[in-house]
Write a protein that holds these residues in place. Structure first.
Motif, PDB file in Angstrom:
ATOM      1  N   ARG A  66      35.532  40.242  27.716  1.00 37.66           N
ATOM      2  CA  ARG A  66      35.759  41.667  27.938  1.00 37.66           C
ATOM      3  C   ARG A  66      36.252  41.921  29.365  1.00 37.66           C
ATOM      4  N   ARG A  67      35.584  41.280  30.342  1.00 33.23           N
ATOM      5  CA  ARG A  67      36.012  41.463  31.727  1.00 33.23           C
ATOM      6  C   ARG A  67      37.406  40.890  31.956  1.00 33.23           C
ATOM      7  N   LEU A  68      37.704  39.785  31.267  1.00 32.97           N
ATOM      8  CA  LEU A  68      39.035  39.200  31.397  1.00 32.97           C
ATOM      9  C   LEU A  68      40.091  40.148  30.857  1.00 32.97           C
ATOM     10  N   GLY A  69      39.801  40.798  29.720  1.00 30.67           N
ATOM     11  CA  GLY A  69      40.746  41.776  29.180  1.00 30.67           C
ATOM     12  C   GLY A  69      40.972  42.925  30.142  1.00 30.67           C
ATOM     13  N   ASP A  70      39.880  43.408  30.751  1.00 28.67           N
ATOM     14  CA  ASP A  70      40.011  44.491  31.741  1.00 28.67           C
ATOM     15  C   ASP A  70      40.850  44.036  32.929  1.00 28.67           C
ATOM     16  N   LEU A  71      40.616  42.810  33.383  1.00 25.68           N
ATOM     17  CA  LEU A  71      41.331  42.300  34.551  1.00 25.68           C
ATOM     18  C   LEU A  71      42.815  42.125  34.246  1.00 25.68           C
ATOM     19  N   ARG A  72      43.138  41.588  33.073  1.00 23.42           N
ATOM     20  CA  ARG A  72      44.541  41.390  32.725  1.00 23.42           C
ATOM     21  C   ARG A  72      45.264  42.729  32.580  1.00 23.42           C
ATOM     22  N   GLU A  73      44.569  43.739  32.020  1.00 19.99           N
ATOM     23  CA  GLU A  73      45.183  45.056  31.891  1.00 19.99           C
ATOM     24  C   GLU A  73      45.455  45.652  33.276  1.00 19.99           C
ATOM     25  N   ALA A  74      44.489  45.507  34.192  1.00 16.61           N
ATOM     26  CA  ALA A  74      44.679  46.036  35.545  1.00 16.61           C
ATOM     27  C   ALA A  74      45.811  45.311  36.262  1.00 16.61           C
ATOM     28  N   LEU A  75      45.880  43.996  36.080  1.00 14.70           N
ATOM     29  CA  LEU A  75      46.927  43.216  36.745  1.00 14.70           C
ATOM     30  C   LEU A  75      48.304  43.510  36.159  1.00 14.70           C
ATOM     31  N   ALA A  76      48.349  44.022  34.925  1.00 17.03           N
ATOM     32  CA  ALA A  76      49.633  44.368  34.307  1.00 17.03           C
ATOM     33  C   ALA A  76      50.140  45.724  34.744  1.00 17.03           C
ATOM     34  N   ASP A  77      49.318  46.496  35.449  1.00 12.15           N
ATOM     35  CA  ASP A  77      49.739  47.805  35.944  1.00 12.15           C
ATOM     36  C   ASP A  77      50.911  47.619  36.905  1.00 12.15           C
ATOM     37  N   PRO A  78      52.048  48.299  36.655  1.00 13.46           N
ATOM     38  CA  PRO A  78      53.224  48.101  37.516  1.00 13.46           C
ATOM     39  C   PRO A  78      53.085  48.786  38.868  1.00 13.46           C
ATOM     40  N   PRO A  90      47.936  34.576  32.398  1.00 16.81           N
ATOM     41  CA  PRO A  90      46.568  34.686  31.876  1.00 16.81           C
ATOM     42  C   PRO A  90      45.631  33.614  32.416  1.00 16.81           C
ATOM     43  N   ALA A  91      46.132  32.391  32.558  1.00 14.90           N
ATOM     44  CA  ALA A  91      45.275  31.317  33.065  1.00 14.90           C
ATOM     45  C   ALA A  91      44.830  31.593  34.498  1.00 14.90           C
ATOM     46  N   GLU A  92      45.715  32.182  35.300  1.00 17.16           N
ATOM     47  CA  GLU A  92      45.354  32.516  36.676  1.00 17.16           C
ATOM     48  C   GLU A  92      44.274  33.587  36.707  1.00 17.16           C
ATOM     49  N   ALA A  93      44.414  34.597  35.841  1.00 16.78           N
ATOM     50  CA  ALA A  93      43.417  35.665  35.793  1.00 16.78           C
ATOM     51  C   ALA A  93      42.063  35.102  35.381  1.00 16.78           C
ATOM     52  N   ALA A 145      32.413  38.450  41.358  1.00 20.62           N
ATOM     53  CA  ALA A 145      32.091  39.637  42.142  1.00 20.62           C
ATOM     54  C   ALA A 145      33.351  40.265  42.725  1.00 20.62           C
ATOM     55  N   VAL A 146      34.286  39.430  43.175  1.00 29.87           N
ATOM     56  CA  VAL A 146      35.548  39.941  43.697  1.00 29.87           C
ATOM     57  C   VAL A 146      36.346  40.614  42.582  1.00 29.87           C
ATOM     58  N   ALA A 147      36.352  39.988  41.388  1.00 31.32           N
ATOM     59  CA  ALA A 147      37.061  40.585  40.252  1.00 31.32           C
ATOM     60  C   ALA A 147      36.452  41.932  39.879  1.00 31.32           C
ATOM     61  N   ALA A 148      35.126  42.030  39.919  1.00 36.31           N
ATOM     62  CA  ALA A 148      34.471  43.297  39.607  1.00 36.31           C
ATOM     63  C   ALA A 148      34.834  44.366  40.628  1.00 36.31           C
ATOM     64  N   ARG A 149      34.893  43.972  41.908  1.00 38.49           N
ATOM     65  CA  ARG A 149      35.272  44.929  42.942  1.00 38.49           C
ATOM     66  C   ARG A 149      36.728  45.381  42.758  1.00 38.49           C
ATOM     67  N   PHE A 150      37.603  44.435  42.389  1.00 39.26           N
ATOM     68  CA  PHE A 150      39.007  44.776  42.139  1.00 39.26           C
ATOM     69  C   PHE A 150      39.122  45.769  40.991  1.00 39.26           C
ATOM     70  N   LEU A 151      38.361  45.534  39.915  1.00 38.85           N
ATOM     71  CA  LEU A 151      38.423  46.438  38.768  1.00 38.85           C
ATOM     72  C   LEU A 151      37.903  47.831  39.138  1.00 38.85           C
ATOM     73  N   ALA A 152      36.865  47.884  39.970  1.00 34.56           N
ATOM     74  CA  ALA A 152      36.353  49.179  40.408  1.00 34.56           C
ATOM     75  C   ALA A 152      37.398  49.919  41.235  1.00 34.56           C
ATOM     76  N   LEU A 153      38.082  49.193  42.117  1.00 36.38           N
ATOM     77  CA  LEU A 153      39.134  49.804  42.920  1.00 36.38           C
ATOM     78  C   LEU A 153      40.285  50.286  42.043  1.00 36.38           C
ATOM     79  N   HIS A 154      40.626  49.479  41.013  1.00 40.64           N
ATOM     80  CA  HIS A 154      41.718  49.869  40.131  1.00 40.64           C
ATOM     81  C   HIS A 154      41.354  51.122  39.348  1.00 40.64           C
ATOM     82  N   ARG A 155      40.099  51.214  38.880  1.00 40.99           N
ATOM     83  CA  ARG A 155      39.685  52.423  38.159  1.00 40.99           C
ATOM     84  C   ARG A 155      39.756  53.649  39.076  1.00 40.99           C
TER      85      ARG A 155
END
Length: 484
Positions: free
Chosen positions: A75-87, A97-100, A109-119
């Motif tokens: 689930r977190r990976l899906g959220d991260l890939r969606e955020a990283l796809a934001d243009p 995908p493998a990098e994500a 923890a860094v990924a969670a912080r990135f997702l919070a910033l993206h939201r």
């Protein structure tokens, strides 16, 4: 007999659990009867977590097996890939995908912080776009959009979806060439061969499945069209290619002169301009406008007369803005079942939602439940203007293993023009109670009393009282002031 279980890579979760229990790697390896090097490889995701080791870990460290399950990580990976796809500006190149997945495992923890910033960024972006829409309603100049696609949409809207140079050139070619709607496909094929030495020689048999609808081979002078393309689409792309060949310099000059922020927007604008030319060549201005008036803008009858699709006719009706020869000022919209808007333009005051989806009370949403049927609605926007709205699904083709691309189009005008439309038949146009109260989308809608609101509007304070509860868990405070 069940199939093989998926391998579990849970190195970061195991490391966090171990350090939280104040265990060294060597100590935990001893308790698990593993070598320290083997445990080190598990924690670094160089080896999966074996089932027997997982069972011992759960007993030893008193955790449920679900702690090491992949579902939460997926689930977190899906959220991260969606955020990283934001243009985002400068978001190139795309993240694999493998990098994500590697980033999520190595630094959760860094990924969670990135997702919070993206939201937080997306929330601010939505608020910004809602404020832009409100400023535009007040006549304040709108700054450039962030995304190239939005830039082009806004530019087309600023021109009322009408480009006189291309429109008149297409009409002149239609008339000078002696073209007719009944023979237009053969007319265009003959014109391409005689004028540009381009022959429609063969078809692309895997076109739709491969994503290729047409291909122009300039070296051999062959135009290849997808075999399963609908006749009206085939006609449109023939006209599109004519536009590229004959109006290419004009199209490039118009795109270069527009206030775009970069090459992506200019490239999209060139495609849109070629499409405008194609629509004008298929449905020449004066002839089409006269037929629309004669048939009271009955889209299906116009389809049959000009050999066009429902969507092509609706779009063309929204572009009839030649000075002194204007047609009915329509809005036009195309949307998919998820609410994504791919086309929008308006020659009227109709206010589109720039984000967050269209109003759920608008009949374009209901079209998907009644495919192929024309739905008609009287709707009133928050500014008090009433519109006659028509909607219908479009799309088709495909096959069992290649689902068709389906959508819905909406076409409408202010009720003052409704007497010119066949769709007004039987409607109580003068009844103030008849129109459905709709809005531009919840974030930009000022209707405080709407029971269908999904989220509060931007720019207003909320009263979240505890003494009573309505259908919504808050009340919108007018003027932005909270109650005393």
């Amino acid at each position: 007999m069940s199939g093989p279980q998926a391998k579990i890579y849970a190195g970061e979760r195991l490391r966090r659990l171990r350090t939280g229990r104040r265990l060294t790697q060597a100590r935990l390896a001893g308790l698990l009867e593993l070598s320290p090097s083997y445990l080190n490889q598990i924690e670094r995701d160089q080896r999966p977590l074996p089932r027997e080791v997982l069972d011992r870990l759960c007993v030893l460290l008193e955790v449920a097996p679900g702690y090491f399950a992949e579902s939460d990580e997926l689930r977190r990976l899906g959220d991260l890939r969606e955020a990283l796809a934001d243009p985002l500006p400068g978001a190139r190149p795309a993240v694999e995908p493998a990098e994500a997945h590697a980033a999520l495992r190595a630094a959760p923890a860094v990924a969670a912080r990135f997702l919070a910033l993206h939201r937080a960024y997306r929330a601010l972006e939505e608020e910004h776009r809602a404020l832009r829409a409100r400023l535009a309603d007040d006549g304040v100049a709108d700054p450039a959009s962030r995304l190239p696609y939005d830039e082009v949409q806004d530019w087309v809207q600023s021109r009322h979806n009408y480009f006189p140079t291309l429109d008149e050139a297409a009409e002149q070619l239609f008339e000078a060439g002696g073209f007719t709607p009944q023979t237009l496909r053969l007319d265009l094929e003959r014109h391409l061969a005689a004028r540009h030495s381009v022959v429609v020689a063969e078809t692309l048999r895997d076109g739709p499945d491969s994503g290729v609808l047409w291909r122009l081979d300039r070296a051999t002078g062959r135009l290849l069209l997808a075999e399963e393309m609908a006749p009206e689409s085939r006609l449109f792309y023939l006209a599109h290619v004519v536009g590229l060949l004959e109006q290419g310099e004009t199209i490039d000059r118009m795109a270069a002169g527009a206030p775009f922020s970069g090459p992506d927007a200019r490239a999209l604008a060139r495609v849109g301009l070629a499409n405008s030319y194609a629509g004008a060549l298929m449905l020449p201005y004066r002839q089409f406008r006269a037929a629309a008036r004669e048939l009271r803008h009955d889209v299906e009858r116009l389809q049959r007369r000009f050999g066009a699709s429902f969507e092509q006719v609706c779009h063309r009706l929204s572009t009839l803005q030649r000075p002194g020869e204007e047609g009915v000022p329509f809005y036009f919209l195309k949307m998919d079942v998820a609410g994504n808007v791919s086309k929008r333009s308006s020659a009227s005051r109709f206010h589109f939602a720039l984000f967050g989806g269209a109003c759920p009370l608008w009949n374009i949403h209901q079209a998907f439940a009644q495919p192929g049927r024309v739905l008609v609605q009287l709707a009133r926007m928050p500014d008090g203007v009433t519109y006659l709205c028509m909607a219908r699904t479009v799309g088709g083709g495909g096959g069992y293993l290649s689902p068709p691309r389906e959508g819905a189009v909406g076409l409408g005008c202010e009720v003052a023009h409704a007497d010119q439309l066949v769709y007004a038949a039987g409607l109580a146009l003068d009844d103030r109670q008849a129109p459905v109260p709709i809005g531009p989308g919840c974030r930009a809608c000022e209707r405080a009393e709407c029971r269908h609101r999904a989220m509060p509007p931007v720019g207003h304070r909320l009263d979240v009282g505890t003494a009573e509860r309505g259908l919504l868990p808050y009340r919108i405070v007018r003027g932005g002031q909270a109650p005393g």
